[in-house]
Structures are given as structure tokens and as C-alpha cells.
Design a protein around this motif. Structure first.
Motif, short mmCIF file in Angstrom:
data_model
loop_
_atom_site.label_atom_id
_atom_site.label_comp_id
_atom_site.label_asym_id
_atom_site.label_seq_id
_atom_site.Cartn_x
_atom_site.Cartn_y
_atom_site.Cartn_z
N VAL A 15 0.87 -1.17 0.00
CA VAL A 15 0.00 0.00 0.00
C VAL A 15 0.90 1.22 0.00
O VAL A 15 1.79 1.34 0.85
CB VAL A 15 -0.93 0.04 1.24
N GLY A 16 0.68 2.13 -0.92
CA GLY A 16 1.56 3.28 -1.08
C GLY A 16 1.27 4.44 -0.15
O GLY A 16 1.25 5.60 -0.59
N VAL A 17 1.01 4.14 1.12
CA VAL A 17 0.77 5.18 2.13
C VAL A 17 1.49 4.77 3.41
O VAL A 17 1.81 3.59 3.60
CB VAL A 17 -0.74 5.40 2.40
N PRO A 18 1.71 5.71 4.33
CA PRO A 18 2.36 5.37 5.60
C PRO A 18 1.52 4.41 6.45
O PRO A 18 0.29 4.36 6.33
CB PRO A 18 2.51 6.73 6.30
N ALA A 19 2.19 3.71 7.34
CA ALA A 19 1.52 2.74 8.22
C ALA A 19 0.42 3.39 9.06
O ALA A 19 -0.59 2.75 9.35
CB ALA A 19 2.55 2.06 9.13
N GLU A 21 -1.76 5.54 8.20
CA GLU A 21 -3.01 5.56 7.44
C GLU A 21 -3.63 4.17 7.33
O GLU A 21 -4.85 4.01 7.40
CB GLU A 21 -2.77 6.15 6.05
N VAL A 22 -2.80 3.16 7.15
CA VAL A 22 -3.30 1.79 7.08
C VAL A 22 -3.87 1.38 8.44
O VAL A 22 -4.94 0.78 8.53
CB VAL A 22 -2.19 0.81 6.63
N TRP A 23 -3.17 1.73 9.50
CA TRP A 23 -3.63 1.44 10.86
C TRP A 23 -5.02 2.04 11.10
O TRP A 23 -5.93 1.37 11.58
CB TRP A 23 -2.62 1.98 11.87
N ALA A 24 -5.18 3.31 10.73
CA ALA A 24 -6.47 3.98 10.91
C ALA A 24 -7.57 3.29 10.10
O ALA A 24 -8.72 3.18 10.56
CB ALA A 24 -6.37 5.45 10.52
N ALA A 25 -7.23 2.78 8.92
CA ALA A 25 -8.22 2.10 8.08
C ALA A 25 -8.74 0.82 8.74
O ALA A 25 -9.88 0.42 8.49
CB ALA A 25 -7.61 1.77 6.72
N TRP A 26 -7.93 0.20 9.57
CA TRP A 26 -8.34 -1.01 10.28
C TRP A 26 -8.95 -0.73 11.65
O TRP A 26 -9.71 -1.55 12.17
CB TRP A 26 -7.14 -1.95 10.48
N THR A 27 -8.62 0.40 12.27
CA THR A 27 -8.98 0.61 13.68
C THR A 27 -9.98 1.74 13.92
O THR A 27 -10.35 1.97 15.07
CB THR A 27 -7.73 0.85 14.53
N ARG A 28 -10.40 2.44 12.89
CA ARG A 28 -11.41 3.50 13.04
C ARG A 28 -12.64 3.12 12.23
O ARG A 28 -12.54 2.85 11.03
CB ARG A 28 -10.86 4.84 12.55
N THR A 29 -13.78 3.13 12.88
CA THR A 29 -15.02 2.73 12.22
C THR A 29 -15.28 3.53 10.95
O THR A 29 -15.63 2.96 9.92
CB THR A 29 -16.21 2.86 13.20
N ALA A 105 10.22 2.71 2.58
CA ALA A 105 10.34 3.95 1.79
C ALA A 105 9.20 4.16 0.80
O ALA A 105 8.89 5.30 0.44
CB ALA A 105 11.67 3.97 1.05
N HIS A 106 8.56 3.10 0.35
CA HIS A 106 7.50 3.22 -0.67
C HIS A 106 6.10 3.01 -0.11
O HIS A 106 5.16 2.83 -0.87
CB HIS A 106 7.77 2.22 -1.80
N GLY A 107 5.96 3.05 1.20
CA GLY A 107 4.64 2.88 1.80
C GLY A 107 4.66 1.82 2.88
O GLY A 107 5.56 1.79 3.72
N VAL A 137 -6.29 -0.88 -0.75
CA VAL A 137 -5.29 -0.15 -1.54
C VAL A 137 -5.96 0.93 -2.37
O VAL A 137 -5.53 2.09 -2.38
CB VAL A 137 -4.51 -1.13 -2.47
N ALA A 138 -7.03 0.57 -3.09
CA ALA A 138 -7.70 1.55 -3.95
C ALA A 138 -8.20 2.74 -3.15
O ALA A 138 -8.07 3.90 -3.59
CB ALA A 138 -8.86 0.87 -4.68
N THR A 139 -8.73 2.49 -1.98
CA THR A 139 -9.26 3.57 -1.14
C THR A 139 -8.13 4.44 -0.60
O THR A 139 -8.18 5.67 -0.70
CB THR A 139 -10.10 2.98 0.01
N LEU A 140 -7.11 3.81 -0.03
CA LEU A 140 -6.03 4.58 0.59
C LEU A 140 -5.17 5.31 -0.43
O LEU A 140 -4.60 6.36 -0.13
CB LEU A 140 -5.17 3.69 1.48
N GLU A 141 -5.06 4.76 -1.62
CA GLU A 141 -4.26 5.42 -2.65
C GLU A 141 -5.10 6.36 -3.51
O GLU A 141 -4.64 6.84 -4.53
CB GLU A 141 -3.54 4.38 -3.50
N GLY A 142 -6.35 6.61 -3.09
CA GLY A 142 -7.19 7.61 -3.74
C GLY A 142 -7.87 7.15 -5.00
O GLY A 142 -8.35 7.98 -5.77
N GLN A 143 -7.96 5.83 -5.22
CA GLN A 143 -8.60 5.33 -6.43
C GLN A 143 -10.00 4.81 -6.16
O GLN A 143 -10.70 4.41 -7.06
CB GLN A 143 -7.77 4.20 -7.03
N GLY A 144 -10.37 4.73 -4.86
CA GLY A 144 -11.66 4.11 -4.52
C GLY A 144 -12.72 5.12 -4.22
O GLY A 144 -12.57 6.29 -4.21
#
Length: 144
Positions: A15-19, A21-29, A105-107, A137-144
Motif C-alpha cells: 500500500v503506497g501510504v504510511p503505516a 493511514e493503514v492502521w487507521a483504516a483497520w482501527t477507526r469505524t 520507503a515506498h509505503g 489499496v484503492a481507497t487509501l491510494e485515492g482510487q476508490g
């Protein structure tokens, strides 16, 4: 070696975003709702990210649901859940789902491990997890 008698699924997704952002995607409703079964309009989402807290998603329209409890949380690095699918007859024992986040370095590399409690279970849920991670991935990288 796993203490779960069924098969173990392991999937890795870049996923091309920092951890964070991924953490928030799993832990915030509110964030979970943007990618987990987002195409099913009746899906409900609830996350209480603390040990013993719940993780729940359900769609009556799709007759799908997952009800889990957090067993371990290491901020922006790892979350572990005791997991039950709520489809058909349901499950007799909890599975274990572990999500590891490895920032670079790449996410972030997301490594999802699903240890299945039922020795006779098939691995058809791999497609569901693949779809979920693709949506993440699509959502966090702005494609979703």
C-alpha cells in the motif's frame, strides 16, 4: 507452528501510504467503512480498538458478517483478532487473524495471516481477503 488445525492463509499487499493511514483504516469505524464491503450499501461497521474490544462488519443483503475481538494491538505495526465468520451455520471455534504492517520507503507492506480453526475448512475465503485488500489499496491510494 500454528495451534490452529485448519489451513493457514497468508496474503501480502503493498500500500503506497504510511503505516499510520493503514492502521487507521483497520482501527477507526469511519475509515473501515470506506473500504470494507463499501459496495454493499447496508454494511454496518463497528470497531473498538483495545484488547477485548470488538471488530464487527455485517451485510444482511450479502448474508455476510464477521465478529471478532482484539487480542493484541501494537500501534501502527500489528493487530491480532479472534475471528468468527457469521455465514450459514456459523463457526464453532474462533479463527485467528493477524495483520502486520511493515513501513518502508515506498509505503507499507500489509501481511495478513488467517489461521483457521476448522481442520476441514476450505480456503475459498482467500478470494474475499484478496478483494478486501485490493479495496483497501484503492481507497487509501485515492482510487476508490
Amino acid at each position: 507452528m500454528s495451534s490452529y488445525p485448519g489451513p493457514t492463509l497468508v496474503l501480502a499487499q503493498q500500500v503506497g501510504v504510511p503505516a499510520a493511514e493503514v492502521w487507521a483504516a483497520w482501527t477507526r469505524t469511519d475509515r473501515l467503512a470506506t473500504w470494507w464491503w463499501a459496495g454493499l450499501p447496508d454494511t454496518t461497521h463497528a470497531v473498538d480498538p483495545q484488547v477485548g474490544g470488538s471488530f464487527r462488519v455485517a451485510s444482511a443483503q450479502a448474508d455476510l458478517g464477521a465478529d471478532a475481538r482484539f487480542v493484541e494491538l501494537v500501534e501502527q505495526r500489528r493487530l491480532v483478532l479472534d475471528w468468527r465468520w457469521e455465514t450459514g451455520a456459523g463457526q464453532e471455534a474462533d479463527d485467528r487473524v493477524t495483520v502486520e504492517l511493515r513501513e518502508h520507503a515506498h509505503g507499507t507492506l500489509v501481511i495478513l495471516t488467517h489461521e483457521i480453526a476448522d481442520a476441514g475448512a476450505d480456503t475459498s475465503m482467500r478470494d474475499g481477503w484478496t478483494g478486501a485488500l485490493t479495496s483497501l489499496v484503492a481507497t487509501l491510494e485515492g482510487q476508490g
